[in-house]
Design a protein around this motif. Structure first.
Motif, mmCIF file in Angstrom:
data_model
loop_
_atom_site.group_PDB
_atom_site.id
_atom_site.type_symbol
_atom_site.label_atom_id
_atom_site.label_comp_id
_atom_site.label_asym_id
_atom_site.label_seq_id
_atom_site.Cartn_x
_atom_site.Cartn_y
_atom_site.Cartn_z
ATOM 1 N N ALA A 189 93.484 -23.934 63.425
ATOM 2 C CA ALA A 189 93.169 -25.176 64.132
ATOM 3 C C ALA A 189 91.684 -25.474 63.998
ATOM 4 O O ALA A 189 90.878 -24.592 63.668
ATOM 5 N N SER A 190 91.288 -26.703 64.276
ATOM 6 C CA SER A 190 89.870 -27.061 64.252
ATOM 7 C C SER A 190 89.121 -26.249 65.301
ATOM 8 O O SER A 190 89.574 -26.127 66.445
ATOM 9 N N ASN A 191 87.979 -25.708 64.909
ATOM 10 C CA ASN A 191 87.250 -24.845 65.831
ATOM 11 C C ASN A 191 85.772 -24.779 65.474
ATOM 12 O O ASN A 191 85.370 -25.120 64.358
ATOM 13 N N ILE A 192 84.977 -24.337 66.442
ATOM 14 C CA ILE A 192 83.547 -24.140 66.264
ATOM 15 C C ILE A 192 83.193 -22.745 66.771
ATOM 16 O O ILE A 192 83.722 -22.283 67.783
ATOM 17 N N LEU A 193 82.306 -22.103 66.056
ATOM 18 C CA LEU A 193 81.887 -20.760 66.415
ATOM 19 C C LEU A 193 81.009 -20.794 67.669
ATOM 20 O O LEU A 193 80.144 -21.667 67.805
ATOM 21 N N GLY A 194 81.228 -19.845 68.578
ATOM 22 C CA GLY A 194 80.415 -19.791 69.785
ATOM 23 C C GLY A 194 80.401 -18.402 70.397
ATOM 24 O O GLY A 194 81.344 -17.631 70.229
ATOM 25 N N SER A 195 79.313 -18.087 71.092
ATOM 26 C CA SER A 195 79.209 -16.819 71.805
ATOM 27 C C SER A 195 78.987 -17.090 73.287
ATOM 28 O O SER A 195 78.288 -18.042 73.655
ATOM 29 N N TYR A 196 79.561 -16.253 74.126
ATOM 30 C CA TYR A 196 79.569 -16.515 75.563
ATOM 31 C C TYR A 196 78.204 -16.269 76.193
ATOM 32 O O TYR A 196 77.514 -15.302 75.854
ATOM 33 N N SER A 197 77.823 -17.151 77.127
ATOM 34 C CA SER A 197 76.578 -17.010 77.875
ATOM 35 C C SER A 197 76.822 -17.346 79.340
ATOM 36 O O SER A 197 77.549 -18.295 79.644
ATOM 37 N N HIS A 212 90.153 -26.050 74.974
ATOM 38 C CA HIS A 212 89.470 -26.985 74.078
ATOM 39 C C HIS A 212 88.068 -27.284 74.591
ATOM 40 O O HIS A 212 87.798 -27.264 75.789
ATOM 41 N N ILE A 213 87.174 -27.591 73.662
ATOM 42 C CA ILE A 213 85.761 -27.772 73.978
ATOM 43 C C ILE A 213 85.527 -29.030 74.808
ATOM 44 O O ILE A 213 86.034 -30.108 74.488
ATOM 45 N N ILE A 214 84.726 -28.868 75.882
ATOM 46 C CA ILE A 214 84.252 -29.989 76.692
ATOM 47 C C ILE A 214 82.783 -29.741 77.027
ATOM 48 O O ILE A 214 82.243 -28.659 76.781
ATOM 49 N N ASN A 215 82.129 -30.755 77.568
ATOM 50 C CA ASN A 215 80.760 -30.636 78.086
ATOM 51 C C ASN A 215 79.785 -30.094 77.051
ATOM 52 O O ASN A 215 79.014 -29.164 77.328
ATOM 53 N N PRO A 263 82.611 -35.933 67.147
ATOM 54 C CA PRO A 263 83.889 -35.419 67.653
ATOM 55 C C PRO A 263 83.796 -34.742 69.018
ATOM 56 O O PRO A 263 84.814 -34.653 69.721
ATOM 57 N N LEU A 264 82.616 -34.270 69.410
ATOM 58 C CA LEU A 264 82.507 -33.519 70.659
ATOM 59 C C LEU A 264 82.122 -34.372 71.859
ATOM 60 O O LEU A 264 82.344 -33.973 73.006
ATOM 61 N N VAL A 265 81.539 -35.536 71.620
ATOM 62 C CA VAL A 265 81.090 -36.380 72.730
ATOM 63 C C VAL A 265 81.552 -37.828 72.550
ATOM 64 O O VAL A 265 82.322 -38.352 73.359
ATOM 65 N N LEU A 266 81.088 -38.463 71.497
ATOM 66 C CA LEU A 266 81.291 -39.908 71.349
ATOM 67 C C LEU A 266 82.755 -40.289 71.175
ATOM 68 O O LEU A 266 83.214 -41.310 71.688
ATOM 69 N N ARG A 267 83.523 -39.475 70.435
ATOM 70 C CA ARG A 267 84.938 -39.747 70.205
ATOM 71 C C ARG A 267 85.792 -38.551 70.673
ATOM 72 O O ARG A 267 86.840 -38.255 70.103
ATOM 73 N N LYS A 268 85.352 -37.868 71.707
ATOM 74 C CA LYS A 268 85.965 -36.600 72.110
ATOM 75 C C LYS A 268 87.443 -36.720 72.477
ATOM 76 O O LYS A 268 88.203 -35.753 72.349
ATOM 77 N N GLU A 269 87.867 -37.913 72.927
ATOM 78 C CA GLU A 269 89.265 -38.082 73.322
ATOM 79 C C GLU A 269 90.218 -37.978 72.142
ATOM 80 O O GLU A 269 91.421 -37.772 72.316
ATOM 81 N N TYR A 271 89.963 -35.653 69.682
ATOM 82 C CA TYR A 271 89.937 -34.323 69.081
ATOM 83 C C TYR A 271 90.253 -33.249 70.126
ATOM 84 O O TYR A 271 89.938 -33.403 71.303
ATOM 85 N N ALA A 272 90.874 -32.182 69.668
ATOM 86 C CA ALA A 272 91.118 -30.997 70.504
ATOM 87 C C ALA A 272 90.560 -29.797 69.731
ATOM 88 O O ALA A 272 91.265 -29.174 68.930
#
Length: 300
Positions: A189-197, A212-215, A263-269, A271-272
């Motif tokens: 699936a579509s994804n972005i790499l991230g580490s927890y903080s 799914h990514i928000i904020n 995809p994460l803010v402007l058109r976020k609705e 994308y998942a």
């Protein structure tokens, strides 16, 4: 196949022969034991894996089933200047700065090549002729020029290779990869790499109840630090090509956006996007000359 079957099958493919130990599989894949049991039964019944003496192996049919999920293409954004890395970037772009003898960009390219990805497009801008040096080691690279990199934000680099953004990794070029396994052969699936903080003042995001990514914003708590390595499915790639073009050409200030903002803010609705977890130690972000000199004494 469903997500759990995919995770189990790719784990077996990657590791060759795997001991049939339910607890180990469950702990490693972070999937319940009952679900692992059901997946094993399904994958075995469909002939995608075989078992002998408690050793699991993927079959030729299993490899064929994974083929639609294989990533064969990557686009690398490398047009920027890297002003905070001066004077190391006075004669070369930041991705070509060496750290203890290794170019920053080589760590990403080697990870991509390591999983069989050679359809790689690099968008260059500042000191663009220096990228020709890469062709000695990576003759298959496609180099695309973004000659307005200094007049826009990085959405212009996306526009320069719009047709290449199709079921691919989309990567920033200035990340020093210390763990090449963050680049995997298959994606679901579509994804972005991230580490927890627990808290950060850098770019980050949180997850909704569906994972799914928000904020997406600068500064956050109980969040995931954003790393510029992502994968986009065929469907999402098509939406991004359309959205990039519309925002860039039609919206006021459209050329001032970071591409990921679309995809994460402007058109976020539309994308998942999932998070793909990594450790902070997997990627070394070198933000300025001081940090470079801390890692490589030759710059001191």
């Amino acid at each position: 196949m469903n997500r759990y079957e995919f995770e189990l099958l790719t784990y077996i493919e990657k590791n060759g022969e795997v001991m049939h130990e339910m607890r180990t599989l469950s702990d490693t894949l972070k999937i319940s034991g009952n679900t692992i049991k059901n997946c094993l039964e399904t994958l075995t019944a469909e002939g995608l894996i075989s078992e002998a003496d408690k050793i699991l192996k993927i079959t030729d049919k299993g490899l064929e089933a994974l083929e639609p999920y294989r990533v064969t293409k990557a686009v690398v954004m490398a047009a920027g200047f890297g002003s905070r890395m001066m004077p190391a970037t006075s004669d070369r772009p930041k991705p070509l700065v060496t750290v203890n003898g290794v170019r920053i960009l080589d760590t990403l390219l080697d990870a991509l090549v390591g999983v069989g990805i050679t359809d790689i497009t690099v968008v260059r801008g500042y000191k663009k002729e220096r990228f020709d040096d890469l062709l000695t080691k990576y003759p298959f690279l496609k180099l695309v020029d973004n000659d307005i990199y200094d007049q826009t934000n990085n959405i212009s680099s996306a526009m320069a290779v719009l047709d290449s953004i199709d079921t691919c990794y989309l990567c920033e070029a200035d990340l020093y990869i210390t763990n090449p396994e963050i680049i995997t052969k298959y994606q679901y699936a579509s994804n972005i790499l991230g580490s927890y903080s627990l808290e950060t003042d850098d770019w980050s995001f949180q997850l909704d109840n569906e994972g799914h990514i928000i904020n997406y914003q600068k500064g956050n708590k109980y969040c995931w630090n954003y790393y510029g390595i992502s994968f986009w499915t065929k469907e999402d790639s098509a939406k991004m090509r359309s959205d990039f073009k519309q925002v860039y050409e039609e919206e006021e200030g459209g050329r001032d956006y970071f591409w990921e903002f679309i995809p994460l803010v402007l058109r976020k609705e539309k994308y998942a996007v999932e998070i793909r977890q990594c450790n902070k130690s997997d990627i070394m972000e070198i933000d300025n000359y001081y940090e470079l000199a801390e890692l490589d004494p030759s710059y001191r």
